[in-house]
Every structure is written in C-alpha cells, then in structure tokens.
Enzyme design. Structure first.
Site, mmCIF file in Angstrom:
data_model
loop_
_atom_site.group_PDB
_atom_site.id
_atom_site.type_symbol
_atom_site.label_atom_id
_atom_site.label_comp_id
_atom_site.label_asym_id
_atom_site.label_seq_id
_atom_site.Cartn_x
_atom_site.Cartn_y
_atom_site.Cartn_z
ATOM 1 N N LYS A 60 0.839 -1.206 0.000
ATOM 2 C CA LYS A 60 0.000 0.000 0.000
ATOM 3 C C LYS A 60 0.872 1.255 0.000
ATOM 4 C CE LYS A 60 -3.766 -2.440 2.232
ATOM 5 N NZ LYS A 60 -4.444 -2.867 3.452
ATOM 6 N N GLN A 104 -4.459 -1.432 9.664
ATOM 7 C CA GLN A 104 -4.350 -2.751 9.042
ATOM 8 C C GLN A 104 -4.932 -3.809 9.985
ATOM 9 O OE1 GLN A 104 -3.220 -3.407 5.868
ATOM 10 N NE2 GLN A 104 -3.827 -5.520 6.231
ATOM 11 N N ASP A 127 -11.027 2.959 4.412
ATOM 12 C CA ASP A 127 -11.428 1.555 4.283
ATOM 13 C C ASP A 127 -12.944 1.423 4.186
ATOM 14 O OD1 ASP A 127 -9.507 -0.360 3.947
ATOM 15 O OD2 ASP A 127 -9.006 -0.534 6.079
#
Ligand code: NDP
Length: 314
Positions: A60, A104, A127
C-alpha cells in the site's frame, strides 16, 4: 445436463489491467491536486509484526509513492493498548495533511477493533468500515460522495469497466461479511440488480446460485463453487484468496496444468479462489485468481484517499 458454455471460451476479466487503468487516472488526479499545493495523504497504522500484514502494508505504501500520494507508516508494537491506539487515531484525525487513515487488520486480540475503527473520522475512513459510511452506502448516497469498502468497490469497477450489465439482472453473493459480502450486496442493489445473499445457513445453495446472472463467491473455502452451481453463461466474480500447499490439492484444482504445477514446485504453494477452476468453463466471463478482484483492492484504497482529499479539502 451439460455444464459447458456452448458458444466460446469464457472471457477473463483482467483485474490487473483494470487496476492499472484506475491507478493511471489517480496519478493524473494527484498530479493536478499537487499542482494546486494539495497533496493527498494516507496514514497507515500497522500494529505488531504479522508477516502477511507487513506485506500488504508495504504494498500500500509503495503504491502511494507511485501515484504521488503522501504516506506515512506508524508501527506500534503488538503490546500497544486500545487507549494508546485511540490517541494515535485522534492525533491523525486532527492533522490537515492526512486525508485517509487505515488501520491494518487483524489487530491483536486485546485491542478493541470496533472502538478503534469508529474513532477514525468518517471523512478519513478510507477503508469504508465506519458505521457512518456503511450507513451512507445503505441509504444510497451518490457513489462519488461515499467512502465505500475497497474490495466490493473494486468488484463494481470490474463489472462496469468490463461492460457487464447489472441493472435488472439477478446477482447472487455467497458470503455476508461486513467487508465484502454485505456492502457488495448493497452496491448491487443500488445499481438496480436483483440481489440474493447466501451464507453458511442457506439451504439448497446450488439451487439459488444457479439463478445468478452474476455470481460472487466471497467465502474463504478453496474451490467451493463447482460447475453444477453455475448457470451457463453467468459472470463469476471470485473474491476468495486461498493458499494451497499440498500437491494433491494442486492436482485436484488444476489437473494436468503444467504451468501451475511448475509454479507450485518452485514456491511450495499456489493461490486458489473460492471457485473451482472447472466452474469457470461454464461461465461467459470470470475473474481469475490471482489477477482478478485482488488486484483492485489497493487501487480502490488509493481512489478512496484521493476522494477523501477532494471531499474534505476541495
Ligand atoms: P468471512 O470469513 O468474513 O466471511 C465468509 C462468508 O462465507 C460468511 O458470510 C460465511 O457465512 C460464508 N460461508 C462460509 N461457509 C459457507 C458455506 N459452506 N456455504 C455458504 N456460505 C458460507 O470472509 P471475508 O468476507 O473476509 O473473505 C471471503 C474471502 O475473500 C476470503 O477468501 C478472503 O481471503 C477473500 N478476500 C479477498 C479480498 C481481495 O482483495 N480479493 C479482500 C477480502 C477478502 P456465515 O456468515 O454464515 O458464517
């Protein structure tokens, strides 16, 4: 009953090519934002040292660099408490140059994941897991104003950019997780598909899946969807990413496939989706594993970061 697609070979929906297209568009947008002195910024929090998470996060951060997005990585140790992580999120929430905050997952067991995800400012929730963003998606906010979860958003991009009609057609989604199945079902409904969601308690699953014009498998069981579960000519979206480590399984899923066997011999594992490769032959089009849905997830995270910057900073 024959399960083969009578006309021609199924079309492969190339997630890598579509992701490249999306990334090129993002790079243009970030260049334009940069020229106005507004650099989109993403903060990633990686707690502890889970190897798989480290790989995802590295990828990422690297993609941010390639697309002109500022990124910073925070790596608190495994022992960090929920309170300490909440403080970190609060501080990132208040920073003007940070447009997106990504935590994460999975987090260590002692951390209250829901509390932490809800602490992210909804306008920085790239997200798309915050209840406010989930609610906006559910209530049909215009797509350009919602931060939606990346994997289902990527699936919608694949369908749209591949010219696969959704409106008025029947979709069946196997899986009801909050990160894939449920939000995807909502996106398909919002796009006027007729949607059925299946899960582990669904009875006569194959009867339901055979009705699908668009069949999505997001289950987490390698090769779960077999040819008799697919309507000939359907589009199959295989979300599953399962690592297979035995030679018997490789032969079971890819009988006689020399290239797969050679790759397995070299790496000691290979990836299989939730759809048995034999089922693809029944379809008109399908996403391969690897190289299908998985390729889109990071691209959509980048897209959400740029979108968050645009919505918040103009
Ligand atoms: P979850 O484990 O959260 O959800 C799995 C779903 O599958 C559940 O709803 C479960 O039903 C359902 N299920 C399990 N067994 C059966 C069964 N026998 N029959 C019907 N339904 C069943 O998984 P995720 O949604 O997080 O992920 C699904 C897959 O997608 C995984 O392989 C994962 O690795 C992959 N994935 C890929 C991504 C990508 O970027 N390509 C991103 C995220 C995930 P129930 O709710 O009843 O338990």
């Amino acid at each position: 009953m024959s399960f083969t697609n009578t006309s021609e070979l199924p079309r492969i929906l190339d997630g890598i090519a579509i992701a490249a297209q999306i990334k090129a568009e993002i790079a243009e947008q970030t260049a334009s934002a940069r020229s106005r002195g507004k650099v989109p910024g993403l903060a990633v929090i990686l707690v502890g040292d889970v190897p798989a998470s480290q790989i995802y996060v590295r990828s990422k951060v690297k993609t941010c660099g390639e697309l002109g997005i500022y990124s910073e990585l925070h790596t608190p140790p495994e022992s960090t408490t929920t309170e300490e992580l909440l403080n970190m999120v609060t501080s990132l929430n208040s920073r003007e140059e940070i447009d997106g905050i990504l935590i994460q997952l999975p987090l260590p067991k002692h951390v209250d994941t829901s509390r932490l995800l809800e602490a992210i400012a909804p306008e920085k929730d790239v997200d798309g897991f915050h209840p406010i963003n989930a609610g906006r998606l559910l209530t049909g906010y215009p797509a350009e104003k919602v931060l939606a979860p990346c994997t289902p958003a990527g699936i919608m991009e694949i369908l749209q950019r591949s010219g696969i009609a959704v409106r008025g057609r029947r979709s069946v989604v196997i899986g009801r997780s909050n990160i894939v199945g449920k939000p995807l079902a909502v996106m398909l409904v919002n796009a006027s598909s007729t949607v059925t969601v299946c899960h582990s308690q669904t009875t006569d699953l194959a009867k339901v899946t055979r009705e699908a014009d668009i069949l999505v498998a997001a289950i987490g069981h390698p090769g779960f969807v077999t040819p008799e579960m697919v309507q000939p000519g359907a589009t199959i979206i295989d979300v599953g990413i399962n690592r297979v480590t035995s030679a018997e399984d490789v032969e079971r899923f890819f009988p006689g496939d020399q290239a797969r066997h050679a790759s397995f011999a070299k790496r000691g594992s290979t990836l299989v989706g939730d759809v048995h490769p034999a089922a693809f032959a029944v379809s008109a089009a399908y996403t391969p594993v690897p190289g299908g849905v998985g390729a889109l997830t990071i691209a959509m995270l980048m897209a959400n970061t740029v979108k968050a910057a645009r919505l918040r900073r103009g």
